[in-house]
Write an enzyme that holds these catalytic residues in place. Sequence first.
Site, PDB file in Angstrom:
ATOM      1  N   GLU A 153      -7.407   9.212   1.577  1.00  0.00           N
ATOM      2  CA  GLU A 153      -6.931   8.832   0.256  1.00  0.00           C
ATOM      3  C   GLU A 153      -8.067   8.473  -0.699  1.00  0.00           C
ATOM      4  O   GLU A 153      -9.113   7.994  -0.282  1.00  0.00           O
ATOM      5  CB  GLU A 153      -6.033   7.587   0.364  1.00  0.00           C
ATOM      6  CG  GLU A 153      -4.805   7.777   1.220  1.00  0.00           C
ATOM      7  CD  GLU A 153      -3.954   6.518   1.313  1.00  0.00           C
ATOM      8  OE1 GLU A 153      -2.729   6.652   1.475  1.00  0.00           O
ATOM      9  OE2 GLU A 153      -4.520   5.396   1.233  1.00  0.00           O
TER      10      GLU A 153
ATOM     11  N   CYS B  32       0.869  -1.174   0.000  1.00  0.00           N
ATOM     12  CA  CYS B  32       0.000   0.000   0.000  1.00  0.00           C
ATOM     13  C   CYS B  32       0.911   1.230   0.000  1.00  0.00           C
ATOM     14  O   CYS B  32       1.746   1.379   0.888  1.00  0.00           O
ATOM     15  CB  CYS B  32      -0.879   0.057   1.246  1.00  0.00           C
ATOM     16  SG  CYS B  32      -1.169  -1.521   2.049  1.00  0.00           S
TER      17      CYS B  32
END
Length: 251
Positions: A163, A100
């Site tokens: 995000e 990630c």
Amino acid sequence: MSESPAVVAARATLASIDLSNYDPEQSRLMDERCILVDEQDNAIGAADKKTCHLMENINKGLLHRAFSAFVFRPSDGKLLLQQRASEKITFPDMWTNTCCSHPLDDFKEEKVEEDQLGVRVAASRKLEHELGIPQSQTPVDEFQYLTRIHYLAPSNGKWGEHEVDYILFLTADVTVTPNLNEIRDYKYVDKTELQQMFEDPSNSFTPWFKLIARDFLFGWWDELLIRRDNGLVSAKSLAGVADGSRVIKMV
């Protein structure tokens, strides 16, 4: 027309912080520049990771682009997980999907939006950085983009994530040589083993991984296994399974 919170935040004077008490390598990486976006994932500027991950700035609406990569073994469809290193500034020691991270404004190619090229290039780069997987084993054309989620998650009182996160699947036989400054452990799991990990209170998981698993992962994983070809799973078989045209808001 009123500006979005992300645009307002991008124009605002944003808080910063001294990183001298953190791991030196992780502090250095906080100078990398993320791509700032609005809630429709339109690029509106750039800011360093430190600025992007402070809750004081997130609370002003600051939002950036990210990806979550899931690497599955072709032979048995098992998913490669990592446990984040204790040195990580955000979400240390937590289990999460294979990798990630963020496409960076620092690299021209990672800003290319057509066919999600920028995030796919970033995913290949970070799989090598974090897990030591040679980029030759993660060709950018082999990543299957599924969808984007918009989420917000505090890490602690100071840090967090906000995000638009691109979900990428990859099926590949990979060689893992972990960067111990990035990850403390890794393992392959099948669906049942992952569900058992979630049920074990001694494990902690990143919030984005829990969200993706809760709403999407297991259904897509089922499809991956159903669509085997000659006994092998292929991420490319999932083309069209999800609506990748919109940002799914999960905040």
